[in-house]
Design an enzyme around this catalytic site. Structure first.
Site, PDB file in Angstrom:
ATOM      1  N   ALA A  76       0.826  -1.206   0.000  1.00  0.00           N
ATOM      2  CA  ALA A  76       0.000   0.000   0.000  1.00  0.00           C
ATOM      3  C   ALA A  76       0.860   1.256   0.000  1.00  0.00           C
ATOM      4  CB  ALA A  76      -0.919   0.001   1.220  1.00  0.00           C
ATOM      5  N   GLY A 121       0.870  -5.678   0.780  1.00  0.00           N
ATOM      6  CA  GLY A 121      -0.094  -5.788  -0.307  1.00  0.00           C
ATOM      7  C   GLY A 121       0.514  -6.255  -1.606  1.00  0.00           C
ATOM      8  N   GLU A 144       2.735  -6.162   7.879  1.00  0.00           N
ATOM      9  CA  GLU A 144       1.737  -5.167   8.276  1.00  0.00           C
ATOM     10  C   GLU A 144       1.670  -4.908   9.775  1.00  0.00           C
ATOM     11  OE1 GLU A 144       0.173  -6.561   4.231  1.00  0.00           O
ATOM     12  OE2 GLU A 144       1.277  -7.420   5.925  1.00  0.00           O
TER      13      GLU A 144
END
Length: 268
Positions: A76, A121, A144
């Site tokens: 991301a 991602g 993450e």
């Protein structure tokens, strides 16, 4: 594979290249200056490209690649995310999900060509594919929790299906990155080759020689059968078999076998 290539753009950051007769489509992540960090705009473009590919019956295999020589995708766009209010983040969530779901729901076989970093991602985009081809430069992981979130592009569901619940938990909880050799040994990638893009396109060409009707039905059976008990899974397989048993591809495949020639698939 023929070197004839046509290209279609989906916004600034995504391209689709069709190779040869168009049976192999290359979905190119093309935001090299940001190492393919997925912004809202890029997510929309990935979703749009996947919608177009899903609707194109001539495409037998899709290969997900990168135009950056150091990264497949770093996940991301955290610079963009840092500017969001809570309300903006909520509104952006379906946009982000659309990119990952678009790849995951491609009806034809999908191959990820991982060169360089595939993190967060970025690795989840690869996990959404059926096969992950990587080279020695690959570094993969789901980091993450190290920035206060969780894998939200399918990672908590797709990684356990690849490597088992306990191993996936260890990798998610530690947020660690794995280099190519370890990633291959643990099943996070499927093939190690000299060059990821070349290897993935070669594999795609081999797959694309087969029946497009058969390929889509086989993928459907593989995907829908995951997690079911054996009896239910065999019913999924039977339904997929029935969808191809009376197809033009099946008739052509049997005829070509008996006539000792290459099949000319009607794709229906």
């Amino acid at each position: 594979m023929s070197e004839d290539v046509s290209e279609e753009r989906f916004g600034e950051f995504v391209a689709v290249r069709r190779h040869g007769q168009g049976h192999v489509a290359e979905l190119v992540l093309d935001r090299p200056k940001a190492m393919n960090a997925v912004s809202s705009e890029m997510a929309r473009s990935i979703g749009a490209a996947c919608d177009a590919l899903a609707a194109d019956r001539s495409v037998r295999v899709t290969v997900l690649t990168s135009s950056n020589d150091k990264a497949f995708c770093v996940g991301a766009d955290l610079k963009e995310r840092n500017s969001f209010t809570d309300a903006e983040l909520v509104r952006q969530r379906p946009v982000a999900r659309g990119a990952y779901t678009g790849v995951l729901e491609l009806p034809m076989p999908a191959i990820a060509a991982v060169h360089g970093f595939a993190l967060g991602g970025g690795y989840e985009l690869a996990l959404a594919c059926d096969v992950i081809v990587a080279d020695a430069t690959a570094v993969v992981g789901l980091p993450e929790v190290s920035v206060g979130v969780i894998p939200g592009g399918g990672g908590t569901q797709l990684l356990p299906r690849r490597v088992g619940a306990a191993r996936a938990a260890e990798l998610v909880f530690t947020a660690r990155r794995l280099e190519a050799e370890e990633a291959a040994s643990l099943g996070l990638v499927d093939r190690l080759v000299e060059d990821a893009r070349t290897g993935a396109l070669e594999l795609a060409a081999r797959i694309a020689a087969n029946s497009p009707v058969g390929l889509r039905a086989a993928k459907r059976a593989l995907r829908l059968g995951q997690g079911l008990d054996l009896r239910a899974g065999l019913e999924v397989e039977d339904a997929a078999w029935r969808s191809v048993a009376f197809s033009g591809d099946r008739a052509e495949g049997v005829a070509a076998f008996n006539e000792k020639r290459a099949p000319q698939w009607p794709g229906e």
